[in-house]
Design a protein around this motif. Structure first.
Motif, short mmCIF file in Angstrom:
data_model
loop_
_atom_site.label_atom_id
_atom_site.label_comp_id
_atom_site.label_asym_id
_atom_site.label_seq_id
_atom_site.Cartn_x
_atom_site.Cartn_y
_atom_site.Cartn_z
N ASN A 103 40.97 37.35 40.67
CA ASN A 103 41.55 36.41 40.39
C ASN A 103 41.50 35.31 39.34
OD1 ASN A 103 43.90 37.10 42.79
ND2 ASN A 103 41.97 37.04 43.97
N SER A 104 40.27 35.06 38.86
CA SER A 104 39.70 34.14 38.02
C SER A 104 39.70 34.84 36.72
CB SER A 104 38.81 33.50 38.76
OG SER A 104 38.32 32.59 37.62
N LYS A 105 40.37 34.28 35.63
CA LYS A 105 39.79 34.94 34.30
C LYS A 105 38.65 34.53 33.86
CE LYS A 105 44.92 34.29 32.46
NZ LYS A 105 45.82 33.67 31.70
N PHE A 106 38.11 33.34 34.51
CA PHE A 106 36.71 32.90 33.92
C PHE A 106 35.71 34.05 34.67
CE2 PHE A 106 32.77 30.40 35.01
CZ PHE A 106 32.45 30.18 33.64
N TRP A 107 35.81 33.95 35.79
CA TRP A 107 34.79 34.97 36.92
C TRP A 107 35.04 36.43 36.31
CZ3 TRP A 107 30.45 32.91 37.96
CH2 TRP A 107 30.50 31.40 38.26
N ALA A 108 36.11 36.69 35.87
CA ALA A 108 36.21 38.28 35.65
C ALA A 108 35.26 38.85 34.62
CB ALA A 108 37.76 38.55 35.19
N THR A 109 34.84 38.08 33.71
CA THR A 109 34.04 38.32 32.68
C THR A 109 32.62 37.91 32.90
OG1 THR A 109 34.10 36.28 31.92
CG2 THR A 109 35.75 37.87 30.94
N ARG A 110 32.24 37.33 34.08
CA ARG A 110 31.02 36.91 34.54
C ARG A 110 30.42 37.60 35.43
NH1 ARG A 110 29.21 31.80 32.09
NH2 ARG A 110 27.71 31.73 33.50
N ILE A 111 31.15 38.27 36.45
CA ILE A 111 30.87 38.68 37.63
C ILE A 111 30.72 40.47 37.20
CG2 ILE A 111 31.17 39.48 39.95
CD1 ILE A 111 32.49 36.73 40.26
N PRO A 112 29.40 41.05 37.51
CA PRO A 112 29.32 42.53 36.83
C PRO A 112 29.76 43.37 38.11
CG PRO A 112 27.25 41.63 37.49
CD PRO A 112 28.08 40.35 37.73
N ASP A 113 29.93 44.49 37.88
CA ASP A 113 30.35 45.73 38.93
C ASP A 113 29.07 45.89 39.74
OD1 ASP A 113 33.08 45.97 38.31
OD2 ASP A 113 32.43 47.22 36.62
N GLY A 114 29.31 46.44 41.11
CA GLY A 114 28.44 47.13 41.63
C GLY A 114 27.22 46.30 42.46
N LEU A 115 27.59 44.92 42.48
CA LEU A 115 26.42 43.93 43.07
C LEU A 115 26.41 44.44 44.52
CD1 LEU A 115 27.55 40.59 42.09
CD2 LEU A 115 25.51 42.06 41.24
N GLU A 116 24.88 44.79 44.94
CA GLU A 116 24.68 45.59 46.38
C GLU A 116 23.84 44.47 47.31
OE1 GLU A 116 22.60 48.97 45.07
OE2 GLU A 116 24.17 49.93 44.25
#
Length: 435
Positions: free
Chosen positions: A39-52
């Protein structure tokens, strides 16, 4: 007889095992990350896929700095591309004080955000001994700075009586504290000192003439000398709390079982401590900088935020209270961005305050760093209390700073009332050196 139900605001979360607490944090963090990434344009580019895992999160998500948040808001003020929820859902608006020289950060809270933040305050206040039926006064300006708004609402939720003082001057507040039988007071350490000074001018001894028992201070670091002065002057237990507008609430509180042990409210926040030089995790007992991740906000979210707060973390079992939350020893010790080098010596505002507040005859003070003949120098302006031996006081302060810090300042005396007083964060430390 004390029981978990009376000692803790939420016994289940305050005494859970460390393994269960870590699992709890990861469940909440995973949901928060998904909400932000979606939902956040800012965080969409900073949070990577697949955090475990939490460790994976700390390894792969980049550090966040104040300048990043300010830049993100500047795209489309007031909130820019930061929000993870439509700001129309906001029920509260606040902004940072801007006292550190940064552009104020603007933020909003949804109803769920605010309820979560107030509950964090309740846990902290309950630990300090606040109970239903007590009378509370929160001495702040009721402005845009988030400050003590959470404490105000938490006292109400806990069943306390609130006596508002937002428009009052210090004289009126002191008289109200006595006349209304206020038992719980919240303010900055600086303003608490101002209330003591005002009471003395009125001939009122708050330690004997008031019913104050709990003083909650926050919003700025508090030196040991200031703590002693407040404790003796109010005749009350003084607790150190700290919160952040970026988080939306309080994140630590001083435990009555061990003075100086400021427990982290870990169900609501993940706190890392990193070495400011290497960026590597600092171990228990090692000085480092707080890196904060919030777990309870849906409107504006913050992950791995570099706070500049200098701390020393210690394990929960070093405090006898029974909580399983780690704590910061001495609370916030200062700010890494406040440290200044003067002729090769590291100096912080709290370090100077701790020396100067050791002199009861000092009513107020100000530190100014200047360049004189190409050399750095420290100028200390001190305002003596009435009746003080001014020459002896100036010499004593100069010698104490030289002995304890390693610098010999120029001490200048100020006239009564000449130096500014502060209700919110104090601004006593000024660097005016040639750059």
């Amino acid at each position: 007889m004390s029981t978990p139900e009376t000692t803790f605001w939420q016994p289940a979360t305050e005494t859970m095992s460390r393994d269960r607490l870590a699992a709890w944090q990861w469940v909440k963090l995973r949901k928060a990350l998904e909400h932000a990434r979606t939902n956040s344009k800012f965080w969409a580019t900073r949070i990577p896929d697949g955090l475990e895992s939490l460790a994976d999160f700390q390894e792969r998500v980049p550090l966040l700095y104040k300048k990043d948040l300010v830049a993100a808001e500047a795209v489309d003020p007031p909130f820019g591309i930061l929000p993870s929820t439509d700001p129309v859902a906001g029920v509260r608006f606040h902004q940072t004080s801007g006292t550190s020289g940064h552009t104020p950060l603007r933020t909003f809270d949804t109803a769920r955000d605010w309820a979560w933040g107030v509950d964090m305050w309740c846990a902290a206040l309950h630990a300090a001994g606040v109970r239903p039926g007590q009378k509370g006064c929160v001495a702040f300006g009721y402005g845009l700075f988030m400050g003590f708004w959470g404490m105000q609402d938490a006292l109400s939720r806990m069943g306390c009586t609130i006596v508002p003082t937002g428009s009052m001057d210090s004289v009126t507040r002191v008289r109200l504290i006595v006349d209304q039988g206020i038992e719980v007071l919240g303010s900055t350490p600086t303003y608490a000192m101002r209330l003591l000074e005002t009471a003395a001018e009125l001939g009122i001894d708050l330690a004997t003439e008031s019913k104050l028992r709990i003083i909650v201070t926050g919003a700025e670091p508090r030196s040991a000398a200031t703590t002693r002065t407040l404790t003796e002057g109010f005749g009350a237990r003084v607790f150190d709390f700290a919160g952040m507008t970026e988080l939306g609430t309080v994140f630590m509180f001083e435990c009555p079982s061990r003075p100086g042990a400021c427990h982290i409210i870990e169900p609501g926040v993940v706190e890392e401590v990193l070495d400011p030089e290497t960026g590597r995790p600092a171990g228990y007992g090692e000085r480092g900088v707080r890196v904060m991740t919030g777990l309870g906000r849906e409107g504006i979210q913050v992950f791995r935020y570099w706070t500049d707060d200098v701390v020393v973390k210690r394990p929960w079992h070093d405090c006898p209270c029974g909580r399983t939350w780690d704590f910061y020893d001495g609370g916030i010790l200062g700010r890494s961005d406040d440290m200044r080098k003067i002729r090769g010596i590291s100096v912080t505002p709290v370090l100077v305050e701790d020396v100067v507040r050791g002199f009861d005859a000092v009513a107020e003070f100000q530190t100014v760093l200047r360049t004189d003949g190409g050399l750095d120098k420290m100028v200390l302006r001190i305002e003596p209390r009435p009746g003080a031996d001014q020459a002896a006081l100036a010499a004593g302060v100069r010698d104490a700073v030289k002995r304890l810090i390693g610098l010999q300042p120029e001490v200048r005396l100020a006239a009564p009332g000449e130096l500014p007083r502060f209700e919110a964060k104090a601004a006593r430390f000024h660097d005016e050196r040639d750059r």
